[in-house]
Scaffold this active site. Sequence first.
Site, mmCIF file in Angstrom:
data_model
loop_
_atom_site.group_PDB
_atom_site.id
_atom_site.type_symbol
_atom_site.label_atom_id
_atom_site.label_comp_id
_atom_site.label_asym_id
_atom_site.label_seq_id
_atom_site.Cartn_x
_atom_site.Cartn_y
_atom_site.Cartn_z
ATOM 1 N N GLY A 29 -4.513 2.707 15.330
ATOM 2 C CA GLY A 29 -3.803 1.462 15.113
ATOM 3 C C GLY A 29 -2.916 1.103 16.277
ATOM 4 O O GLY A 29 -3.100 1.578 17.406
ATOM 5 N N ALA A 35 3.859 4.186 12.898
ATOM 6 C CA ALA A 35 2.913 5.062 13.589
ATOM 7 C C ALA A 35 3.621 6.218 14.277
ATOM 8 O O ALA A 35 3.185 7.374 14.212
ATOM 9 C CB ALA A 35 2.095 4.257 14.599
ATOM 10 N N ARG A 54 -1.820 2.670 20.824
ATOM 11 C CA ARG A 54 -1.563 2.229 22.191
ATOM 12 C C ARG A 54 -0.087 2.364 22.502
ATOM 13 O O ARG A 54 0.766 1.898 21.753
ATOM 14 C CB ARG A 54 -2.017 0.778 22.361
ATOM 15 N N ASP A 79 -11.272 1.915 21.038
ATOM 16 C CA ASP A 79 -11.263 0.476 20.822
ATOM 17 C C ASP A 79 -11.696 0.201 19.388
ATOM 18 O O ASP A 79 -12.801 0.594 18.986
ATOM 19 C CB ASP A 79 -12.222 -0.192 21.812
ATOM 20 N N SER A 101 0.086 -2.373 11.771
ATOM 21 C CA SER A 101 1.448 -2.687 11.346
ATOM 22 C C SER A 101 1.449 -3.496 10.059
ATOM 23 O O SER A 101 0.732 -4.498 9.962
ATOM 24 C CB SER A 101 2.179 -3.473 12.439
ATOM 25 N N LYS A 179 -4.010 -9.408 5.986
ATOM 26 C CA LYS A 179 -3.905 -8.145 5.268
ATOM 27 C C LYS A 179 -4.766 -8.149 4.006
ATOM 28 O O LYS A 179 -5.410 -7.149 3.670
ATOM 29 C CB LYS A 179 -2.442 -7.860 4.907
ATOM 30 N N PRO A 202 2.916 -0.930 1.955
ATOM 31 C CA PRO A 202 4.370 -0.883 2.117
ATOM 32 C C PRO A 202 5.007 -2.261 2.097
ATOM 33 O O PRO A 202 4.392 -3.266 2.450
ATOM 34 C CB PRO A 202 4.543 -0.253 3.519
ATOM 35 N N VAL A 205 9.207 -2.342 6.475
ATOM 36 C CA VAL A 205 9.531 -0.977 6.879
ATOM 37 C C VAL A 205 10.753 -0.998 7.787
ATOM 38 O O VAL A 205 10.746 -1.614 8.855
ATOM 39 C CB VAL A 205 8.335 -0.329 7.610
#
Length: 315
Positions: A29, A35, A54, A79, A101, A179, A202, A205
């Site tokens: 992700g 993360a 990344r 990728d 995210s 989403k 979630p 956050v």
Amino acid sequence: MGLWDSFEDVRGQQEVAQTGKRKYVCVTGNWSLLASWLVRALLEKGYNVRSTIRTTVDEAAALMALPGAEQRLELTQADMLDYGSLVEVFMGCDGVFHTSSPSDLVSNYPSEMADFEVRGTLNIVEACANSSVKRLVLTSSLAAMVWDQQRHADKVIDEKCWSNMDFCRSKKLWGPLAKTMAEKAAWSLARDKELDMVVINPAIVLGPKVFGTTQCIFTYLKGVKELPQSGLFAYAHVEDVAKAHISALEVSDASGRYICYESVVSEEKLVGLIRKLYPDSSVPSRFSKNGIPHVLSNDKLKSLGLALHAEQKLL
């Protein structure tokens, strides 16, 4: 490596051996608060972690400075739109965490990103199904559940609820739309491929970054055009969200979706909070004091044995 780091590494590996926890996992992700916390929490539990998130050079260096990272963290690249690269990265991993995210109230989500997110998520599911992965833990969002103008305010929002995609399009809520589309597509493909997948949904956050400053409520208010319907503004501590993801991997009978939040703030309380924490800031006029928040249920998440943080730690 210091003596304490050596002890922590040995203890973590002994814990894995004793409990039979899956040792090789991959975190995919984008770079995010979640993360980075998830990578840290997995290392603390003794996992060997392969990360494809990344990062900048400084962020990568900070990750590699975490306890146990030198021995058990591998930073690599993949990728999301390249199925072959994902299969290669997932080989040898028992579990995968796809931590795109969570989308909350961010109003600047580009509309063209929705298709990218759906295609990338489907590649993740397909690659997991055709590799050694035993379980995929997917990060979705509470935003994939709450946006539905036809839902009565008295109705409890739980894991059976979905956002209305037509409503999201009409309101140009591209983040919640993406989403919802991505999670629904993932469930359809996972069932078709008979892949064991668990989804964490979630709320916003919040909490201290692994490196740097704390991410607080006010961060999410910048550029927000409106609150979700009836003033729903829910949030969760990043440590709880990371633990929820790990529990979703480790608990053998975990299944389906899990709402993850600590508290719901009404619009009236939110306005008061802004004025208290940021007295020099103007309260956006778009926030009313009439919002009656929907009722959320995280009972299913609590069944995984998680104890959520106190509200004070999130402000």
